[in-house]
Design an enzyme around this catalytic site. Structure first.
Site, PDB file in Angstrom:
ATOM      1  N   ASP A  33      18.900  22.318   9.451  1.00 23.10           N
ATOM      2  CA  ASP A  33      18.007  21.302  10.006  1.00 23.10           C
ATOM      3  C   ASP A  33      17.906  21.465  11.517  1.00 23.10           C
ATOM      4  OD1 ASP A  33      17.959  20.433   7.464  1.00 23.10           O
ATOM      5  OD2 ASP A  33      18.802  18.440   7.850  1.00 23.10           O
ATOM      6  N   GLU A  35      18.197  24.165  13.316  1.00 22.43           N
ATOM      7  CA  GLU A  35      17.341  25.296  13.645  1.00 22.43           C
ATOM      8  C   GLU A  35      15.866  24.924  13.489  1.00 22.43           C
ATOM      9  OE1 GLU A  35      16.567  29.507  14.361  1.00 22.43           O
ATOM     10  OE2 GLU A  35      18.062  28.034  14.928  1.00 22.43           O
ATOM     11  N   TYR A  36      15.578  24.212  12.400  1.00 18.84           N
ATOM     12  CA  TYR A  36      14.208  23.759  12.149  1.00 18.84           C
ATOM     13  C   TYR A  36      13.733  22.866  13.300  1.00 18.84           C
ATOM     14  CZ  TYR A  36      10.258  21.507   9.821  1.00 18.84           C
ATOM     15  OH  TYR A  36       9.010  21.034   9.518  1.00 18.84           O
ATOM     16  N   GLU A 113       1.304  19.733 -19.793  1.00 19.30           N
ATOM     17  CA  GLU A 113       1.841  19.343 -18.481  1.00 19.30           C
ATOM     18  C   GLU A 113       2.419  17.940 -18.573  1.00 19.30           C
ATOM     19  OE1 GLU A 113      -1.562  19.470 -15.878  1.00 19.30           O
ATOM     20  OE2 GLU A 113      -2.107  21.466 -16.590  1.00 19.30           O
ATOM     21  N   LYS A 115       2.564  14.073 -17.753  1.00 23.10           N
ATOM     22  CA  LYS A 115       1.590  13.102 -17.258  1.00 23.10           C
ATOM     23  C   LYS A 115       2.264  12.325 -16.139  1.00 23.10           C
ATOM     24  CE  LYS A 115      -2.031   9.893 -18.527  1.00 23.10           C
ATOM     25  NZ  LYS A 115      -1.959   9.102 -17.334  1.00 23.10           N
ATOM     26  N   ASP A 117       3.103   9.856 -13.236  1.00 22.35           N
ATOM     27  CA  ASP A 117       2.759   8.455 -13.070  1.00 22.35           C
ATOM     28  C   ASP A 117       2.596   8.146 -11.581  1.00 22.35           C
ATOM     29  OD1 ASP A 117       2.181   5.940 -13.845  1.00 22.35           O
ATOM     30  OD2 ASP A 117       4.216   5.366 -14.412  1.00 22.35           O
ATOM     31  N   GLU A 178      -1.910  14.760  -8.457  1.00 22.06           N
ATOM     32  CA  GLU A 178      -1.343  13.413  -8.512  1.00 22.06           C
ATOM     33  C   GLU A 178      -0.371  13.231  -7.356  1.00 22.06           C
ATOM     34  OE1 GLU A 178      -2.521  11.668 -11.123  1.00 22.06           O
ATOM     35  OE2 GLU A 178      -1.090  10.065 -11.581  1.00 22.06           O
ATOM     36  N   TYR A 230      -3.073  19.691 -10.479  1.00 23.74           N
ATOM     37  CA  TYR A 230      -3.217  19.954 -11.909  1.00 23.74           C
ATOM     38  C   TYR A 230      -4.615  20.395 -12.351  1.00 23.74           C
ATOM     39  CZ  TYR A 230      -4.422  14.922 -11.884  1.00 23.74           C
ATOM     40  OH  TYR A 230      -4.944  13.697 -11.605  1.00 23.74           O
ATOM     41  N   LYS A 317       0.973   9.773 -24.969  1.00 23.00           N
ATOM     42  CA  LYS A 317       1.825   8.846 -24.219  1.00 23.00           C
ATOM     43  C   LYS A 317       3.176   8.639 -24.901  1.00 23.00           C
ATOM     44  CE  LYS A 317      -0.463   6.477 -21.160  1.00 23.00           C
ATOM     45  NZ  LYS A 317      -1.015   5.489 -20.750  1.00 23.00           N
ATOM     46  N   CYS A 411       9.845 -24.277   2.935  1.00 26.18           N
ATOM     47  CA  CYS A 411      11.000 -23.536   2.443  1.00 26.18           C
ATOM     48  C   CYS A 411      11.749 -24.382   1.414  1.00 26.18           C
ATOM     49  CB  CYS A 411      11.914 -23.180   3.620  1.00 26.18           C
ATOM     50  SG  CYS A 411      13.515 -22.556   3.078  1.00 26.18           S
ATOM     51  N   CYS A 414      15.342 -25.414   3.295  1.00 27.19           N
ATOM     52  CA  CYS A 414      15.435 -26.254   4.500  1.00 27.19           C
ATOM     53  C   CYS A 414      14.185 -27.077   4.768  1.00 27.19           C
ATOM     54  CB  CYS A 414      15.790 -25.404   5.711  1.00 27.19           C
ATOM     55  SG  CYS A 414      14.404 -24.362   6.227  1.00 27.19           S
ATOM     56  N   CYS A 429      10.228 -18.172   5.654  1.00 26.12           N
ATOM     57  CA  CYS A 429      10.762 -19.372   6.274  1.00 26.12           C
ATOM     58  C   CYS A 429      11.136 -18.963   7.700  1.00 26.12           C
ATOM     59  CB  CYS A 429      12.008 -19.849   5.526  1.00 26.12           C
ATOM     60  SG  CYS A 429      12.965 -21.031   6.492  1.00 26.12           S
ATOM     61  N   CYS A 434      18.051 -21.962   8.731  1.00 29.98           N
ATOM     62  CA  CYS A 434      17.935 -22.312   7.311  1.00 29.98           C
ATOM     63  C   CYS A 434      19.216 -21.879   6.596  1.00 29.98           C
ATOM     64  CB  CYS A 434      16.726 -21.601   6.716  1.00 29.98           C
ATOM     65  SG  CYS A 434      16.658 -21.712   4.919  1.00 29.98           S
TER      66      CYS A 434
HETATM   67  S1  IVH Z   1      -5.999  16.070 -15.761  1.00 23.79           S
HETATM   68  C1  IVH Z   1     -10.195  15.283 -16.857  1.00 23.79           C
HETATM   69  N1  IVH Z   1      -3.400  16.323 -15.694  1.00 23.79           N
HETATM   70  O1  IVH Z   1      -4.021  10.778 -15.705  1.00 23.79           O
HETATM   71  C2  IVH Z   1      -8.805  15.577 -16.573  1.00 23.79           C
HETATM   72  N2  IVH Z   1      -4.338  14.176 -15.246  1.00 23.79           N
HETATM   73  O2  IVH Z   1      -5.946   9.274 -17.457  1.00 23.79           O
HETATM   74  C3  IVH Z   1      -8.077  14.409 -16.024  1.00 23.79           C
HETATM   75  N3  IVH Z   1      -2.665  12.462 -14.736  1.00 23.79           N
HETATM   76  O3  IVH Z   1      -6.580  10.084 -13.426  1.00 23.79           O
HETATM   77  C4  IVH Z   1      -7.030  14.786 -15.132  1.00 23.79           C
HETATM   78  N4  IVH Z   1      -0.900  13.768 -14.911  1.00 23.79           N
HETATM   79  O4  IVH Z   1      -4.253  10.457 -12.508  1.00 23.79           O
HETATM   80  C5  IVH Z   1      -4.439  15.480 -15.556  1.00 23.79           C
HETATM   81  N5  IVH Z   1      -1.114  16.708 -15.661  1.00 23.79           N
HETATM   82  C6  IVH Z   1      -2.153  15.877 -15.518  1.00 23.79           C
HETATM   83  C7  IVH Z   1      -1.985  14.515 -15.171  1.00 23.79           C
HETATM   84  C8  IVH Z   1      -3.105  13.694 -15.053  1.00 23.79           C
HETATM   85  C9  IVH Z   1      -1.339  12.549 -14.647  1.00 23.79           C
HETATM   86  C10 IVH Z   1      -3.432  11.232 -14.521  1.00 23.79           C
HETATM   87  C11 IVH Z   1      -4.555  11.359 -13.529  1.00 23.79           C
HETATM   88  C12 IVH Z   1      -5.780  10.892 -14.223  1.00 23.79           C
HETATM   89  C13 IVH Z   1      -5.238  10.139 -15.366  1.00 23.79           C
HETATM   90  C14 IVH Z   1      -6.203  10.225 -16.502  1.00 23.79           C
END
Ligand code: IVH
Length: 674
Positions: A33, A35-36, A113, A115, A117, A178, A230, A317, A411, A414, A429, A434
């Protein structure tokens, strides 16, 4: 002359960008770190001296630009679609059969891939330079959040620097991905916010969204945002499949998740789904399922879209860890900084193996959003290992005669009129005296990481503040006598003495702990340490001007403002003077402390026998060592106790030195770095 300077500037930019990639994307830094920091300082100095060479793609520009009043709209060149969902294996197989029929063939692949969040963004590079970043919005028009996107550490500003030699960089590259926050970063972020009296984020996704939509990019820059790309929008023709795209993105130095797979049969999809469901909790980021995409772009084109989602992809899902229960009450807690936090008291319910009986409702905005009322049936959820949250109210089951819930105007403790901070959803508050705030301040002051006064638990503090009125501010703790404590129910000679002893012991402390213990807003342990190191003297800190404080690296405007305003307040100064007058002393580096571990990094795994984790960390830091948060090449020693976690295997694989607690102590005692 200038040419030489420009050459050096370019070299530095390339070096730093390379190390950003090793550090943030590969999680595998190859320089220290220090050095960086040295390289970064050199670049900052050169750019300051030669502003004509400043460039928007310089790594110095990742710190965020000027705040704005609002975001501009951004029209997506092509609509950002969403995904249709399936929730079971049979639903996925229906999807698969539909694709087979529509294509009239079986020889296609699926890319699977995670999904992620987080929130979807679009990124545009022109001639390799990041020019635009935007949110999804309604799919057609989003918000232009370029200044914020630019601060994301894992995202290159200039593709030319990180890209593998020979990789073609198109004139225009439009990508989707994402923005997320890793779970460990999220935990740290919330811990810091708690210490600093800020409201907490409910989960990593909210934290990521809140951070990306900040009008002040300097705030975004301080948040641990990351991104995974993605999809590719343009230029398509050169790349023929989704899998190729992901490989290509990697070659460009863009962050792509490793948890991606290409398969050629539906059964492989199902086993990957099961595998990811198992693996979900050990991933560093939250996912709520997997995304399955037909690999070949040609076939994707043949399949086309239905309404707002592509026919060639689907989100499978995970079953959510959700339960329904009833809100028995909504109580309002008052925190150390006065923030009023509404908390739902729930009929206890098991969610994913844990009993949930409370859920924070954060603030009035959240209550309004959910329209949550006492008596409501609600859905509670634990996402990953995050604190439980209320997802929604089941309005159909709402009993009669309920009313909307509003935070009180006064509050609850108090009765002082509350105030709502500008730009914040938090109601506070404002009364420093308090009792609820006093109690929280005392609890913070005596806590282990602050003054570490053992035995002064919550119940005792409450009694001393409210019933006995013996404590009004933290300085009163040092005036407590054994008799005072003996007057409490259940206290004898011995228990009273234990506490007075602990109070006396706490007088020997460090400036860092003391500053942290005062509970100044925006002064967590880290900031307290920076102040202590910089000034080394409490009175200097008390008299420091805001401008002086701002000069300390890593101390921002907000902290500087809060620190100077805290010490300008006469009452606070009196409290500090009384504390100092009662015999509090700051240890400077004494005989048992040293620098023998300086330059060495440590990580602890498993249960130690002679130390708690925090004590061991303290021991290492006091002797000049540094603590890392994960196993990486940067790690010098892994200290192993009983029942070590997966860190041990990883460290062994990487050939990192493994030592026991005894060996650690010996290293310090013998004063040599083995
Ligand atoms: S592909 C048309 N790949 O899911 C293709 N989406 O419900 C849509 N998301 O708005 C995007 N991981 O925010 C894709 N590996 C992934 C994803 C991904 C999360 C989310 C993305 C999108 C939502 C769609």
């Amino acid at each position: 002359m200038d040419e030489k300077v420009l050459k050096r500037i370019k070299e530095l930019r390339e070096e730093l960008e390379k190390h950003n990639y090793y550090y943030y994307v590969l999680d595998n830094p190859i320089i220290s770190d220090a050095e960086y920091d040295r390289l970064m300082r050199e670049l900052i100095e050169l750019e300051e001296k030669y502003p004509e060479f400043l460039s928007p793609d310089s790594p110095t520009q990742k710190v965020g630009g000027k705040p704005r009043d609002e975001f501009k709209k951004f029209q997506h060149p092509e609509p950002m679609l969403s995904l249709s969902n399936v929730y079971s294996e049979s639903e996925f197989l229906e999807f698969h059969n539909r694709i087979r029929k529509l294509l009239g063939r079986e020889d296609f692949g699926y890319v699977i891939e995670p999904k992620y969040d987080g929130l979807a963004v679009e990124i545009i590079y022109r001639d390799g330079l990041l020019v635009t970043g935007s949110t999804r919005g309604d799919g057609t028009t989003g918000e232009n959040v370029t200044d914020n996107i630019r601060t994301i550490k894992t995202l290159p500003l200039n593709l030319k620097i990180r890209a593998k030699k020979g990789t073609v960089i198109p004139d225009e590259l439009i990508l989707r991905g994402e923005v997320i926050i890793f779970k460990d970063d999220f935990r740290k972020l919330n811990e810091k916010r708690l210490e600093e009296g800020e409201s907490l984020f409910a989960n990593p996704r909210n934290a990521a969204a809140g951070s990306l939509k900040q009008l002040d990019p300097r705030i975004t820059a301080e948040r641990p945002l990351r991104i995974f790309v993605y999809s590719i929008v343009r230029p398509e023709p050169v790349i023929k499949t989704q899998y190729e795209f992901l490989q290509y993105a990697k070659e460009l130095g863009l962050p792509v998740s490793d948890n991606v797979k290409i398969v050629y049969s539906p059964s492989e999809v199902l086993s990957f789904y099961r595998e990811m469901q198992e693996k979900r909790h050990s991933l560093r980021f939250d996912i709520d399922g997997i995304v399955i995409k037909v690999n070949e772009f040609e076939y994707q084109g043949m399949l086309g879209n239905i309404a707002k989602s592509p026919r060639w992809a689907v989100a499978f899902k995970f079953p959510p860890v959700q339960e329904t229960t009833v809100v028995k009450d909504i109580i309002v807690q008052v925190g150390r900084t006065g923030a009023l936090t509404p908390v739902a008291v729930l009929e206890p319910v098991q969610v994913g193996g844990v009993t949930v009986s409370r859920a924070t409702l954060h603030n009035q905005d959240e209550i309004d959003r959910l329209d949550i009322r006492v008596g409501d049936a609600v859905v509670v959820q634990r996402a990953g290992d995050v604190i439980p949250e209320i997802v929604k109210v089941i309005v159909e089951r709402r009993p009669e005669g309920t009313g909307r819930f509003s935070l009180p105007d006064r509050c609850p403790v108090c009765k002082t009129d509350v105030v709502r901070d500008e730009d914040e959803a938090v109601v506070r508050c404002p009364n420093e005296e308090c009792p609820a705030r006093v109690i929280e301040r005392i609890k913070h002051f005596v806590s282990r990481r602050a003054m570490n006064i053992e035995g002064l638990g919550e119940k005792i503090v409450e009694k001393l503040v409210i019933e006995k009125r013996l404590i009004r501010d933290v300085s009163d703790i040092y005036r407590l006598k054994a008799e005072d404590l003996k007057s409490l129910e259940g206290f004898g000679d011995k228990s009273a003495k234990n506490i007075t002893d602990a109070i006396n012991r706490s007088k020997k402390t460090t400036l860092r702990r003391f500053l942290f213990a005062l509970g100044i807003r925006h002064v967590g342990e880290n900031t307290a340490g920076l102040l202590a190191d910089y000034f080394g003297d409490i009175r200097e800190i008390m008299n420091a001007e805001e401008e002086t404080l701002m000069k300390i690296p890593q101390i921002g405007e907000e902290s500087a403002r809060e620190i100077s305003s805290y010490f300008r307040n006469i009452k606070n100064r009196e409290i500090v003077e009384k504390l100092l007058g009662s015999g509090i002393e700051f240890e400077t580096k004494t005989a048992n402390e040293s620098n023998v571990l300086s330059g060495k990094t440590f990580l602890i795994t498993g249960t130690l026998s002679g130390f708690t984790r925090d004590e061991a960390k303290d021991f290492i830091v006091r002797n000049g060592g540094r603590i890392l948060s994960s196993v990486s090449k940067k790690l010098d020693y892994l200290v192993v106790g009983e029942d070590p976690g997966s860190k041990l295997n990883k460290a062994q694989d990487m050939g990192i030195k493994i030592i026991s607690e005894e060996e650690l102590i010996r290293m310090v005692k013998e004063g040599k770095k083995n």
